[in-house]
Scaffold this motif. Structure first.
Motif, PDB file in Angstrom:
ATOM      1  N   ARG A  26      53.813 -44.652  -3.065  1.00  0.00           N
ATOM      2  CA  ARG A  26      53.085 -45.235  -4.205  1.00  0.00           C
ATOM      3  C   ARG A  26      53.941 -46.288  -4.911  1.00  0.00           C
ATOM      4  O   ARG A  26      53.449 -47.338  -5.306  1.00  0.00           O
ATOM      5  CB  ARG A  26      52.660 -44.141  -5.191  1.00  0.00           C
ATOM      6  CG  ARG A  26      51.628 -43.194  -4.637  1.00  0.00           C
ATOM      7  CD  ARG A  26      50.337 -43.920  -4.307  1.00  0.00           C
ATOM      8  NE  ARG A  26      49.349 -42.979  -3.838  1.00  0.00           N
ATOM      9  CZ  ARG A  26      48.618 -43.150  -2.764  1.00  0.00           C
ATOM     10  NH1 ARG A  26      48.738 -44.244  -2.046  1.00  0.00           N
ATOM     11  NH2 ARG A  26      47.750 -42.253  -2.396  1.00  0.00           N
ATOM     12  N   LEU A  27      55.222 -46.010  -5.079  1.00  0.00           N
ATOM     13  CA  LEU A  27      56.104 -46.986  -5.699  1.00  0.00           C
ATOM     14  C   LEU A  27      56.246 -48.229  -4.816  1.00  0.00           C
ATOM     15  O   LEU A  27      56.237 -49.357  -5.308  1.00  0.00           O
ATOM     16  CB  LEU A  27      57.470 -46.362  -5.980  1.00  0.00           C
ATOM     17  CG  LEU A  27      58.465 -47.241  -6.719  1.00  0.00           C
ATOM     18  CD1 LEU A  27      57.887 -47.729  -8.049  1.00  0.00           C
ATOM     19  CD2 LEU A  27      59.761 -46.488  -6.941  1.00  0.00           C
ATOM     20  N   ALA A  28      56.336 -48.027  -3.518  1.00  0.00           N
ATOM     21  CA  ALA A  28      56.424 -49.154  -2.585  1.00  0.00           C
ATOM     22  C   ALA A  28      55.172 -50.027  -2.654  1.00  0.00           C
ATOM     23  O   ALA A  28      55.259 -51.260  -2.530  1.00  0.00           O
ATOM     24  CB  ALA A  28      56.642 -48.648  -1.163  1.00  0.00           C
ATOM     25  N   GLU A  29      54.004 -49.410  -2.852  1.00  0.00           N
ATOM     26  CA  GLU A  29      52.766 -50.185  -2.995  1.00  0.00           C
ATOM     27  C   GLU A  29      52.848 -51.113  -4.202  1.00  0.00           C
ATOM     28  O   GLU A  29      52.479 -52.280  -4.127  1.00  0.00           O
ATOM     29  CB  GLU A  29      51.566 -49.251  -3.144  1.00  0.00           C
ATOM     30  CG  GLU A  29      51.188 -48.515  -1.887  1.00  0.00           C
ATOM     31  CD  GLU A  29      50.121 -47.451  -2.114  1.00  0.00           C
ATOM     32  OE1 GLU A  29      49.785 -47.144  -3.288  1.00  0.00           O
ATOM     33  OE2 GLU A  29      49.625 -46.911  -1.118  1.00  0.00           O
ATOM     34  N   VAL A  30      53.347 -50.597  -5.318  1.00  0.00           N
ATOM     35  CA  VAL A  30      53.483 -51.412  -6.525  1.00  0.00           C
ATOM     36  C   VAL A  30      54.454 -52.562  -6.270  1.00  0.00           C
ATOM     37  O   VAL A  30      54.161 -53.731  -6.582  1.00  0.00           O
ATOM     38  CB  VAL A  30      53.964 -50.553  -7.719  1.00  0.00           C
ATOM     39  CG1 VAL A  30      54.319 -51.433  -8.916  1.00  0.00           C
ATOM     40  CG2 VAL A  30      52.907 -49.529  -8.104  1.00  0.00           C
TER      41      VAL A  30
END
Length: 165
Positions: free
Chosen positions: A45-49
């Motif tokens: 999820r952090l990588a998506e951001v």
């Protein structure tokens, strides 16, 4: 209003918000706050951001990297493209000689970075179930045998997964 281009920012760091970035932020926050979500999901999820923010000029300070990493990112985004030093230098706003010289100062070369990123793309394609022919194409190799030879040199196995030696 999000759909019309809002922005968040403090201390001179302003990031334009759009629906995709807001959705990614909400998913990331929900996952990170959840005790049930595993570390892998939280990192995803952090990588998506970060992926959504990476092309934004305002977010550039978050992504300050070496020239070699910038070259790798460009190639990683489209490994099957017909990359040349001249084309990549133009994309980065540099001359070809300057790109070569600056990479050499980082003890890197365009060819080495191109090979590594293409092989990573091929390895990822194989891990996803692609045939060695499809993986070679996804990685930008016109010759399956050349891809297989380079793959063996780097990973010690054939693209089909048989250990060599």
């Amino acid at each position: 209003m999000i759909g019309q281009q809002s922005a968040i920012g403090t201390h001179g760091f302003t990031v334009p918000l759009d629906t995709d970035l807001v959705d990614a932020l909400v998913h990331a926050a929900t996952s990170i706050a959840s005790d049930a979500a595993g570390d892998v999901l939280k990192a995803l999820r952090l990588a998506e951001v970060l992926t959504l923010m990476q092309p934004l000029a305002a977010a550039r300070p978050l992504f300050e990297t070496s020239l070699a990493e910038e070259v790798a990112w460009a190639i990683r985004a489209a490994p099957s493209e017909a990359w040349t030093v001249e084309r990549l230098a133009r994309q980065l706003g540099l001359g070809a000689s300057t790109l070569r010289r600056r990479l050499a100062s980082e003890d890197q070369s365009f060819r080495k970075i191109l090979r590594v990123e293409r092989l990573k793309a091929g390895r990822s394609a194989i891990a996803s179930g692609a045939s060695s022919v499809a993986a070679a194409e996804a990685a930008g190799y016109h010759s399956r045998s050349h891809f297989a030879r380079r793959y063996r040199e780097n990973y010690g196995t054939s693209p089909k997964g048989r250990r060599i030696g």
